[in-house]
Scaffold this active site. Structure first.
Site, PDB file in Angstrom:
ATOM      1  N   LYS A 197       0.937  -0.808   0.425  1.00 18.59           N
ATOM      2  CA  LYS A 197       0.039  -0.138  -0.078  1.00 18.59           C
ATOM      3  C   LYS A 197       0.941   1.319  -0.544  1.00 18.59           C
ATOM      4  O   LYS A 197       2.218   0.941   0.047  1.00 18.59           O
ATOM      5  CB  LYS A 197      -0.714   0.193   1.340  1.00 18.59           C
ATOM      6  CG  LYS A 197      -2.078  -0.410   1.232  1.00 18.59           C
ATOM      7  CD  LYS A 197      -2.859  -0.721   2.301  1.00 18.59           C
ATOM      8  CE  LYS A 197      -3.613  -2.039   2.910  1.00 18.59           C
ATOM      9  NZ  LYS A 197      -5.445  -1.424   1.815  1.00 18.59           N
ATOM     10  N   ARG A 240     -10.228 -11.333   1.161  1.00 13.99           N
ATOM     11  CA  ARG A 240     -11.769 -12.760   0.993  1.00 13.99           C
ATOM     12  C   ARG A 240     -10.772 -13.448   1.534  1.00 13.99           C
ATOM     13  O   ARG A 240     -11.363 -14.819   1.054  1.00 13.99           O
ATOM     14  CB  ARG A 240     -11.716 -12.133  -0.701  1.00 13.99           C
ATOM     15  CG  ARG A 240     -10.835 -11.660  -0.958  1.00 13.99           C
ATOM     16  CD  ARG A 240     -11.342 -11.145  -2.757  1.00 13.99           C
ATOM     17  NE  ARG A 240     -11.092  -9.639  -2.110  1.00 13.99           N
ATOM     18  CZ  ARG A 240     -11.515  -8.777  -3.299  1.00 13.99           C
ATOM     19  NH1 ARG A 240     -11.846  -8.615  -4.487  1.00 13.99           N
ATOM     20  NH2 ARG A 240     -12.108  -7.311  -2.907  1.00 13.99           N
TER      21      ARG A 240
HETATM   22  N1  BES Z   1      -8.125  -3.818   4.180  1.00 19.03           N
HETATM   23  C1  BES Z   1      -8.119  -3.445   3.079  1.00 19.03           C
HETATM   24  C2  BES Z   1      -9.411  -2.193   2.465  1.00 19.03           C
HETATM   25  C3  BES Z   1      -9.913  -0.646   3.228  1.00 19.03           C
HETATM   26  C4  BES Z   1      -8.929   0.163   2.323  1.00 19.03           C
HETATM   27  C5  BES Z   1     -10.639  -0.793   4.310  1.00 19.03           C
HETATM   28  C6  BES Z   1      -9.443   1.135   3.019  1.00 19.03           C
HETATM   29  C7  BES Z   1     -10.519   0.419   4.534  1.00 19.03           C
HETATM   30  C8  BES Z   1     -10.072   1.742   4.331  1.00 19.03           C
HETATM   31  C9  BES Z   1      -8.008  -4.564   1.803  1.00 19.03           C
HETATM   32  O1  BES Z   1      -7.316  -5.331   2.446  1.00 19.03           O
HETATM   33  C10 BES Z   1      -7.756  -3.887   0.598  1.00 19.03           C
HETATM   34  O2  BES Z   1      -6.594  -3.486   0.433  1.00 19.03           O
HETATM   35  N2  BES Z   1      -8.576  -3.957  -0.328  1.00 19.03           N
HETATM   36  C11 BES Z   1      -8.268  -3.343  -1.852  1.00 19.03           C
HETATM   37  C12 BES Z   1      -9.074  -4.343  -2.551  1.00 19.03           C
HETATM   38  C13 BES Z   1      -8.446  -4.444  -4.441  1.00 19.03           C
HETATM   39  C14 BES Z   1      -6.690  -4.402  -3.713  1.00 19.03           C
HETATM   40  C15 BES Z   1      -9.479  -5.179  -5.077  1.00 19.03           C
HETATM   41  C16 BES Z   1      -8.972  -2.341  -1.823  1.00 19.03           C
HETATM   42  O3  BES Z   1      -9.835  -1.979  -1.968  1.00 19.03           O
HETATM   43  O4  BES Z   1      -7.988  -1.150  -1.702  1.00 19.03           O
HETATM   44 MN    MN Z   2      -5.624  -5.344   2.124  1.00 18.63          MN
END
Ligand code: BES
Ligand code: MN
Ligand code: ZN
Length: 501
Positions: free
Chosen positions: A280, A354
């Protein structure tokens, strides 16, 4: 904090403070009227002079009001009488509690619970007031070495109900609210805990604490070795880059004996989500300590349930894991075999929730569940769609979806349903495996739920995406305790105790 209910008239109270409402423009509520009479117009005089308009949230603290036995009177602006709604009511209570806490009243008798809130009964008003008060008084300071405590903190609040007939219902509302607030506090405490302390082992410890505190709770922990034996290849892959072992806590609450099918709650417990190899960006990455918000919510709901001692069977699962980059970490391109036997092509290691949940959802089949609800900070897309106000609800089972929407409406812990049509499933197609873990840029919350739906065919299932609601960012950063109150309301309804009876 201590809470209770009573029924009495304001002028007879001998308290550090009595709290009464004033509506806009400068109109006294019934109880304020009573105080005004006994004080020979003292209050209406002040209003006439312009000291308080009655706008929602305005506060005016009075001392030595003539002929009043209480030391102080707090006048609280409640806005236009006809417009007082649920949100305003809660905001007014929050402001009142903060004001009381900061102005030296260690106890108070509050008459705001008698105000008319559209469509809500006394049970609701007292319960919301106690929950809002506990929420306002919460702070996470166990890791601060310097704490600024109020010199004379609020210790006791009595909410007034109109007649003695409403006392039992009010008492029940207080009891329910206190149990829920305890669950919410548990949820906030673990969620706020930093990721160097709150790792999967810490989550498991918290689950064990419920076991030692409550007779009806039994907690067992599934470690990586057992996951290996079970074939949980997807869950294990996510945790492989971390030195902290993945641990799945199974919290069993036995309130109804063996022949009643359990409700199962499954919480995403990423104690830190760095994104893994699909790292990230740095900005705000600290907030990914909250990626265990689902597990914290399940733990909180289990705590509230145990405190309420309900006669139902419920199993809470905390899917603890840490997503880190490392030479040993799983990577984009990897194909994983899930516990269900289905294969997944990893296209992004940041879509890890997931992958952890799918194996936990297969695992819980063994409990022959009546229904399974998973709770997860699953997608940033949910924050885009619903913001911080509503939890995303997706379900393949309409009755369960409606039950949850009802519970959210009753508790004020809002949820909004998104569709889970098969049309979206195509976005997960893979040339190399059964499907991918990435749905592309459109409808991210729905495609994430579609992914999970491939693992939940054997029972009634609903999914709560709490990415936007589990914590607040910015100046008031902190866990919200959501969706403990919605989940607990759902459990109360299932146990047939939704009302004040
Ligand atoms: N934990 C995150 C989702 C999230 C992001 C929750 C920001 C709250 C605030 C999750 O694991 C994630 O990173 N999701 C990605 C999915 C994508 C790579 C398909 C996202 O939401 O960017
Ligand atoms: Mn994630
Ligand atoms: Zn995540």
């Amino acid at each position: 904090m201590e809470f209770s209910v009573k029924s009495g008239s304001p002028e007879k109270q001998r308290s550090a403070c009595i709290v009464v409402g004033v509506f806009e423009p400068r109109r006294l509520s019934g109880t304020a009227e009573q105080l005004d009479e006994i004080s020979e117009g003292y209050i209406s005089n002040l209003l006439r002079k312009g000291d308080l308009e009655g706008k929602s949230g305005q506060m005016l603290l009075l001392h030595h009001v003539p002929n009043i036995l209480s030391e102080r009177v707090l006048l609280v602006g409640c806005g236009k009488e006809r417009e007082l709604d649920e949100r305003q009511y809660r905001q007014i209570i929050t402001k009142t509690i903060n004001t009381l806490n900061e102005t030296g009243s260690m106890e108070a008798v509050c008459f705001l619970s008698e105000l008319h809130v559209k469509g809500r009964d006394i049970y609701w008003k007292v319960r919301q007031a106690v929950e809002a008060a506990q929420d306002a008084l919460y702070s996470f300071d166990s890791l601060k070495t310097r704490i600024a405590e109020p010199r004379r903190p609020l210790r006791k609040v009595v909410f007034n109900v109109p007649t003695r007939r409403e006392l039992p219902i009010g008492e029940r509302a207080v009891a329910h609210a206190l149990a829920i607030a305890e669950g919410i506090t548990t949820c906030k405490n673990v969620a706020n805990m930093p990721p160097n302390i709150c790792n999967p082992a810490y989550l498991a410890e918290q689950a064990k604490i419920l076991d030692s505190d409550y007779e009806k709770v039994t907690t067992t922990i599934v470690g990586e070795k057992e996951m290996e034996e079970l074939g949980m290849g997807s869950y294990l892959a996510v945790g492989r880059g971390s030195v902290n072992e993945s641990l799945m806590s199974i919290i069993k609450y036995d309130g109804a004996g063996d022949d009643s099918k359990p409700l199962v709650l499954v919480g995403k417990g990423l104690t830190f989500d760095s994104g893994g190899i699909s790292l990230k960006p740095g900005l705000g990455m600290d907030e990914m300590k909250y990626d265990m918000g689902g597990a914290a919510g399940v733990l909180g709901a289990m705590h509230a349930l145990a405190e309420l001692n309900l006669s139902i069977n419920v199993i809470g699962v905390l899917a603890g894991c840490e997503n880190m980059p490392s030479s040993n970490a799983y990577r984009p391109g990897d194909i994983l075999t899930t516990m269900s036997g289905q294969t997944v092509e990893v296209l992004n290691t940041d879509a890890e929730g997931r992958l952890v949940l799918c194996d936990a959802l297969t695992y819980v089949e063994r409990f022959n569940p009546d229904a399974v609800i998973d709770v997860a900070t699953l997608t940033g897309a949910c924050v885009v769609a619903l913001g911080a106000h509503a939890t995303g609800l997706l379900s393949s089972h309409n009755p369960l979806a409606h039950e949850l929407l009802n519970a959210s409406e009753q508790s004020g812990d809002r949820a909004w349903r998104l569709p889970l049509w098969d049309d979206y499933q195509d976005q997960l197609e893979s040339p190399f495996a059964d499907f991918t873990n990435l749905g592309g840029k459109e409808a991210g919350t729905i495609t994430a739920a579609c992914f999970l739906s491939k693992f939940t065919k054997k029972y009634n299932w609903a999914h709560l995406d709490i990415a936007g609601t589990a914590w607040r960012s910015g100046k008031n950063k902190g866990a919200t305790g959501r969706p403990v109150s919605m989940l607990t309301q759902f459990l109360l309804n299932r146990a047939g105790q939704e009302q004040g009876e």
